[in-house]
Write a protein that holds these residues in place. Structure first.
Motif, PDB file in Angstrom:
ATOM      1  N   ALA A  92      65.299  19.099  25.202  1.00 18.79           N
ATOM      2  CA  ALA A  92      65.623  19.141  23.775  1.00 18.79           C
ATOM      3  C   ALA A  92      64.386  19.441  22.941  1.00 18.79           C
ATOM      4  CB  ALA A  92      66.260  17.826  23.339  1.00 18.79           C
ATOM      5  N   ASN A  93      63.268  18.826  23.264  1.00 16.03           N
ATOM      6  CA  ASN A  93      62.024  19.099  22.530  1.00 16.03           C
ATOM      7  C   ASN A  93      61.613  20.566  22.658  1.00 16.03           C
ATOM      8  OD1 ASN A  93      61.241  16.689  21.151  1.00 16.03           O
ATOM      9  ND2 ASN A  93      60.750  15.779  23.120  1.00 16.03           N
ATOM     10  N   GLY A  94      61.788  21.143  23.834  1.00 16.69           N
ATOM     11  CA  GLY A  94      61.480  22.560  24.041  1.00 16.69           C
ATOM     12  C   GLY A  94      62.408  23.466  23.247  1.00 16.69           C
ATOM     13  N   VAL A  95      63.681  23.121  23.220  1.00 13.37           N
ATOM     14  CA  VAL A  95      64.670  23.898  22.467  1.00 13.37           C
ATOM     15  C   VAL A  95      64.352  23.831  20.971  1.00 13.37           C
ATOM     16  CG1 VAL A  95      67.107  23.986  21.771  1.00 13.37           C
ATOM     17  CG2 VAL A  95      66.505  23.715  24.187  1.00 13.37           C
ATOM     18  N   ILE A  96      64.034  22.651  20.481  1.00 15.64           N
ATOM     19  CA  ILE A  96      63.715  22.473  19.060  1.00 15.64           C
ATOM     20  C   ILE A  96      62.481  23.291  18.686  1.00 15.64           C
ATOM     21  CG2 ILE A  96      62.885  20.793  17.362  1.00 15.64           C
ATOM     22  CD1 ILE A  96      64.706  18.714  18.905  1.00 15.64           C
ATOM     23  N   ALA A  97      61.427  23.196  19.474  1.00 14.17           N
ATOM     24  CA  ALA A  97      60.197  23.937  19.192  1.00 14.17           C
ATOM     25  C   ALA A  97      60.459  25.443  19.187  1.00 14.17           C
ATOM     26  CB  ALA A  97      59.121  23.581  20.218  1.00 14.17           C
ATOM     27  N   ALA A  98      61.219  25.916  20.160  1.00 13.63           N
ATOM     28  CA  ALA A  98      61.509  27.349  20.238  1.00 13.63           C
ATOM     29  C   ALA A  98      62.391  27.811  19.087  1.00 13.63           C
ATOM     30  CB  ALA A  98      62.182  27.664  21.573  1.00 13.63           C
ATOM     31  N   ALA A  99      63.380  27.002  18.707  1.00  9.94           N
ATOM     32  CA  ALA A  99      64.270  27.361  17.602  1.00  9.94           C
ATOM     33  C   ALA A  99      63.489  27.452  16.292  1.00  9.94           C
ATOM     34  CB  ALA A  99      65.408  26.355  17.483  1.00  9.94           C
ATOM     35  N   LYS A 100      62.495  26.576  16.119  1.00 14.88           N
ATOM     36  CA  LYS A 100      61.654  26.631  14.924  1.00 14.88           C
ATOM     37  C   LYS A 100      60.775  27.878  14.925  1.00 14.88           C
ATOM     38  CE  LYS A 100      61.244  21.680  14.001  1.00 14.88           C
ATOM     39  NZ  LYS A 100      60.348  20.505  14.040  1.00 14.88           N
ATOM     40  N   THR A 101      60.144  28.157  16.050  1.00 18.79           N
ATOM     41  CA  THR A 101      59.226  29.287  16.148  1.00 18.79           C
ATOM     42  C   THR A 101      59.942  30.620  15.961  1.00 18.79           C
ATOM     43  OG1 THR A 101      57.805  28.046  17.641  1.00 18.79           O
ATOM     44  CG2 THR A 101      57.524  30.417  17.639  1.00 18.79           C
ATOM     45  N   VAL A 102      61.090  30.767  16.601  1.00 17.26           N
ATOM     46  CA  VAL A 102      61.836  32.027  16.528  1.00 17.26           C
ATOM     47  C   VAL A 102      62.662  32.097  15.246  1.00 17.26           C
ATOM     48  CG1 VAL A 102      63.538  33.452  17.734  1.00 17.26           C
ATOM     49  CG2 VAL A 102      61.836  32.212  19.043  1.00 17.26           C
ATOM     50  N   ASP A 103      62.905  30.964  14.597  1.00 22.97           N
ATOM     51  CA  ASP A 103      63.675  30.865  13.353  1.00 22.97           C
ATOM     52  C   ASP A 103      65.095  31.407  13.516  1.00 22.97           C
ATOM     53  OD1 ASP A 103      64.340  30.242  10.735  1.00 22.97           O
ATOM     54  OD2 ASP A 103      63.394  32.035   9.907  1.00 22.97           O
ATOM     55  N   LEU A 104      65.825  30.798  14.446  1.00 21.90           N
ATOM     56  CA  LEU A 104      67.203  31.216  14.686  1.00 21.90           C
ATOM     57  C   LEU A 104      68.051  31.107  13.431  1.00 21.90           C
ATOM     58  CD1 LEU A 104      67.906  29.632  18.198  1.00 21.90           C
ATOM     59  CD2 LEU A 104      67.304  31.994  17.657  1.00 21.90           C
ATOM     60  N   ALA A 105      67.846  30.046  12.646  1.00 24.33           N
ATOM     61  CA  ALA A 105      68.625  29.873  11.419  1.00 24.33           C
ATOM     62  C   ALA A 105      68.360  31.024  10.454  1.00 24.33           C
ATOM     63  CB  ALA A 105      68.307  28.534  10.765  1.00 24.33           C
ATOM     64  N   GLY A 106      67.107  31.406  10.326  1.00 23.57           N
ATOM     65  CA  GLY A 106      66.748  32.524   9.456  1.00 23.57           C
ATOM     66  C   GLY A 106      67.343  33.835   9.912  1.00 23.57           C
ATOM     67  N   LEU A 107      67.529  33.970  11.215  1.00 23.40           N
ATOM     68  CA  LEU A 107      68.141  35.172  11.780  1.00 23.40           C
ATOM     69  C   LEU A 107      69.664  35.112  11.728  1.00 23.40           C
ATOM     70  CD1 LEU A 107      65.853  35.574  14.930  1.00 23.40           C
ATOM     71  CD2 LEU A 107      65.828  36.993  12.859  1.00 23.40           C
ATOM     72  N   GLY A 108      70.193  33.950  11.361  1.00 26.28           N
ATOM     73  CA  GLY A 108      71.643  33.783  11.292  1.00 26.28           C
ATOM     74  C   GLY A 108      72.310  33.674  12.649  1.00 26.28           C
TER      75      GLY A 108
END
Length: 97
Positions: free
Chosen positions: A33-49
């Motif tokens: 989960a920590n790895g997923v969270i860090a990667a989601a922040k770095t890649v900015d999945l939310a910003g990419l929609g």
């Protein structure tokens, strides 16, 4: 490793959502989960929609799910693979969208 996977996936304009299905038998779910969270922040999945649905099962699953829900990111947790599939389809607007 998760970050690189997200970068590869998000480089394809046909990717509308990401589903992660983990059975953490050896690796602990809180670590994943920590790895997923860090990667989601770095890649900015939310910003990419791009919605992210994560199904965790195994060692420290409760801790892993709590980390995901407390992350402040748009990460949806699923109870099983069927639930995860339904959630990612709903989040992306369904097949063919």
């Amino acid at each position: 490793q998760v970050e690189e996977a997200f970068k590869i996936l998000t480089s394809d304009p046909n990717v509308k959502g990401i589903l992660i299905n983990i059975f953490g038998g050896i690796m602990k779910c809180d670590v994943i989960a920590n790895g997923v969270i860090a990667a989601a922040k770095t890649v900015d999945l939310a910003g990419l929609g791009i919605p992210l649905v994560v199904r965790l099962a195994g060692t420290n699953v409760a801790e892993g799910k709590k980390l995901l829900s407390d992350s402040g990111l748009l990460i949806e947790s699923a109870n099983d693979l069927d639930d995860a599939a339904k959630k990612v389809v709903a989040a992306t607007g369904g097949p063919g969208k």
